[in-house]
Scaffold this active site. Structure first.
Site, PDB file in Angstrom:
ATOM      1  N   HIS A 191       0.853  -1.198   0.000  1.00 52.36           N
ATOM      2  CA  HIS A 191       0.000   0.000   0.000  1.00 52.36           C
ATOM      3  C   HIS A 191       0.893   1.255   0.000  1.00 52.36           C
ATOM      4  O   HIS A 191       0.866   2.075   0.901  1.00 52.36           O
ATOM      5  CB  HIS A 191      -0.867  -0.064   1.253  1.00 52.36           C
ATOM      6  CG  HIS A 191      -2.016   0.898   1.313  1.00 52.36           C
ATOM      7  ND1 HIS A 191      -1.844   2.254   1.267  1.00 52.36           N
ATOM      8  CD2 HIS A 191      -3.340   0.682   1.440  1.00 52.36           C
ATOM      9  CE1 HIS A 191      -3.024   2.827   1.377  1.00 52.36           C
ATOM     10  NE2 HIS A 191      -3.948   1.910   1.475  1.00 52.36           N
TER      11      HIS A 191
ATOM     12  N   GLU B 120      -0.764   1.433  -5.204  1.00 57.22           N
ATOM     13  CA  GLU B 120      -0.625   0.181  -4.461  1.00 57.22           C
ATOM     14  C   GLU B 120      -0.559  -1.020  -5.391  1.00 57.22           C
ATOM     15  O   GLU B 120      -1.518  -1.307  -6.115  1.00 57.22           O
ATOM     16  CB  GLU B 120      -1.818   0.053  -3.505  1.00 57.22           C
ATOM     17  CG  GLU B 120      -2.055   1.312  -2.660  1.00 57.22           C
ATOM     18  CD  GLU B 120      -3.401   1.346  -1.975  1.00 57.22           C
ATOM     19  OE1 GLU B 120      -3.954   2.453  -1.780  1.00 57.22           O
ATOM     20  OE2 GLU B 120      -3.928   0.250  -1.660  1.00 57.22           O
TER      21      GLU B 120
HETATM   22  O1  TA6 Z   1      -6.195   1.430  -0.370  1.00 56.33           O
HETATM   23  C1  TA6 Z   1      -7.181   2.369  -0.332  1.00 56.33           C
HETATM   24  C2  TA6 Z   1      -7.936   2.224   0.979  1.00 56.33           C
HETATM   25  O2  TA6 Z   1      -8.554   0.998   1.062  1.00 56.33           O
HETATM   26  C3  TA6 Z   1      -8.900   3.399   1.163  1.00 56.33           C
HETATM   27  O3  TA6 Z   1     -10.226   2.987   1.045  1.00 56.33           O
HETATM   28  C4  TA6 Z   1      -8.570   3.947   2.542  1.00 56.33           C
HETATM   29  O4  TA6 Z   1      -9.341   3.390   3.507  1.00 56.33           O
HETATM   30  C5  TA6 Z   1      -7.113   3.556   2.674  1.00 56.33           C
HETATM   31  O5  TA6 Z   1      -7.007   2.298   2.090  1.00 56.33           O
HETATM   32  C6  TA6 Z   1      -6.528   3.610   4.046  1.00 56.33           C
HETATM   33  O6  TA6 Z   1      -6.992   2.581   4.826  1.00 56.33           O
HETATM   34  P1  TA6 Z   1      -6.625   2.577   6.398  1.00 56.33           P
HETATM   35  O7  TA6 Z   1      -7.206   1.298   6.911  1.00 56.33           O
HETATM   36  O8  TA6 Z   1      -5.124   2.600   6.491  1.00 56.33           O
HETATM   37  O9  TA6 Z   1      -7.237   3.808   6.992  1.00 56.33           O
END
Ligand code: TA6
Length: 333
Positions: free
Chosen positions: A204, A308
């Site tokens: 990510h 990601e």
């Molecule tokens: O990867 C994108 C995502 O799934 C978004 O929807 C947002 O929630 C982000 O990840 C961050 O997630 P987190 O659980 O770290 O707040």
């Protein structure tokens, strides 16, 4: 084989790793194979430069492993989550975003760097968002240098009573972070159980940008994507290049090609290459959600773009005794 029998375990795991060579690429396999028989009979690296002294650091309450490459580039990795928190180029420029508001405490996800997402992406399942590996404690299995001078850190972890309580599957995971001009991150998952299990995996990656309004993305044109800001309705990308002008949360499906992230404000392009990760998620919370949901400091959303490397659609189905690997390479051009 007990949990403490690391060496035998590691040799077996690395032999299996060598068997799953495709996704990791030649250098990864050579280096991993090297790591397994460093002690025995591998000739000293051609440059005979001694392996780097394993440098440790701290980030808030978290212990880190520090990598330094001869070119002057550097990387920091929190042992919690085997989480790359910093990647600096030889000119000292930080390439990864880390929120000034990010928790840096045990058990809390870090907002920035490269969180390792497994076995579930976001809320696409019964587990806590993005799974449990990003806050797990990993073992530092090796910190060394490849024959070609690249420095690397190898982290490992596996199922525990706590993970099995949430997700009833035995597994081993390794993450190899290799620093040279580019930064490579290779994730390998092994199914050590008797049943096939499905999982999502993602790196990510939070890229640091100068000004999001001057950033464009090439390599997504014509791709199918699920728009997670609109109940995951499926659409096709018509723009070339892609610009981020509002909250964006998209899973681009089966798009293994190279991505070019052009940042005019910093006059540079980040190239993202992947193998094994066929999907890519593009995320920026936008101004509103940045404050209300992600706990970012004011204006920080304009200095980050999450790109990601992921395998989500479809999930991986991993048979007993099998390995899956995915690698991401980041470089500046
Ligand atoms: O990867 C994108 C995502 O799934 C978004 O929807 C947002 O929630 C982000 O990840 C961050 O997630 P987190 O659980 O770290 O707040």
């Amino acid at each position: 084989m007990s949990d403490l029998d690391f060496d035998a375990d590691r040799r077996l795991f690395l032999k299996r790793l060598a068997g799953a060579g495709v996704a990791l690429g030649v250098s990864g396999i050579a280096a991993c194979a090297k790591a397994s028989n460093t002690s025995a009979n591998a000739p000293a690296p051609a440059a005979a430069a001694p392996p780097p002294a394993p440098a440790r650091g701290r980030l808030g309450d978290l212990e880190t492993v520090e990598l330094r490459h001869a070119s002057g580039s550097a990387a920091s990795i929190a042992i919690q989550g085997a989480h790359v928190t910093s990647w600096k180029r030889a000119n000292g420029e930080e390439m990864l975003f880390l929120s000034a508001n990010s928790p840096l405490t045990r058990g809390e996800p870090i907002r920035g760097g490269i969180p390792v997402i497994f076995p579930q992406f976001a809320a696409l399942g019964p587990l806590p968002g993005h799974g449990f590996l990003r806050t797990a404690l990993w073992e530092v299995a090796d910190v060394s240098r490849d024959p070609n001078g690249a420095v690397f850190a190898l982290f490992r972890t596996r199922d525990t009573e706590a993970t099995r309580a949430e997700w009833p599957h035995p597994f081993r995971a390794s993450l190899r972070i290799t620093l040279e001009e580019r930064l490579s991150t290779a994730l390998t998952i092994e199914n050590t159980g008797q049943e096939t299990f499905p999982f999502h995996a993602a790196l990510h990656t939070y890229l640091r940008v100068g000004d999001l309004r001057q950033v464009t993305i090439e390599g997504l044109e014509g791709a199918r994507y699920q728009d997670r800001t609109a109940k995951s309705v499926e659409r096709r990308e018509r723009r070339r290049p892609v610009k981020i002008v509002r909250e964006t949360d998209r899973i681009y499906i089966a798009r293994p090609d190279r991505l070019r992230i052009r940042d005019e404000s910093r006059q540079r392009t980040i190239l993202v290459d992947r193998a094994g990760f066929n999907d890519v998620v593009i995320w920026n919370p936008g101004e509103e959600k940045a404050r209300t949901k992600s706990g970012l400091a004011d204006g920080e959303y304009l200095t980050m773009l999450a790109v990601e490397s992921a395998q989500i659609v479809p999930p991986v189905q991993l048979a007993p005794g099998s390995l899956w690997s995915g690698v991401q390479h980041l470089r500046v051009s």
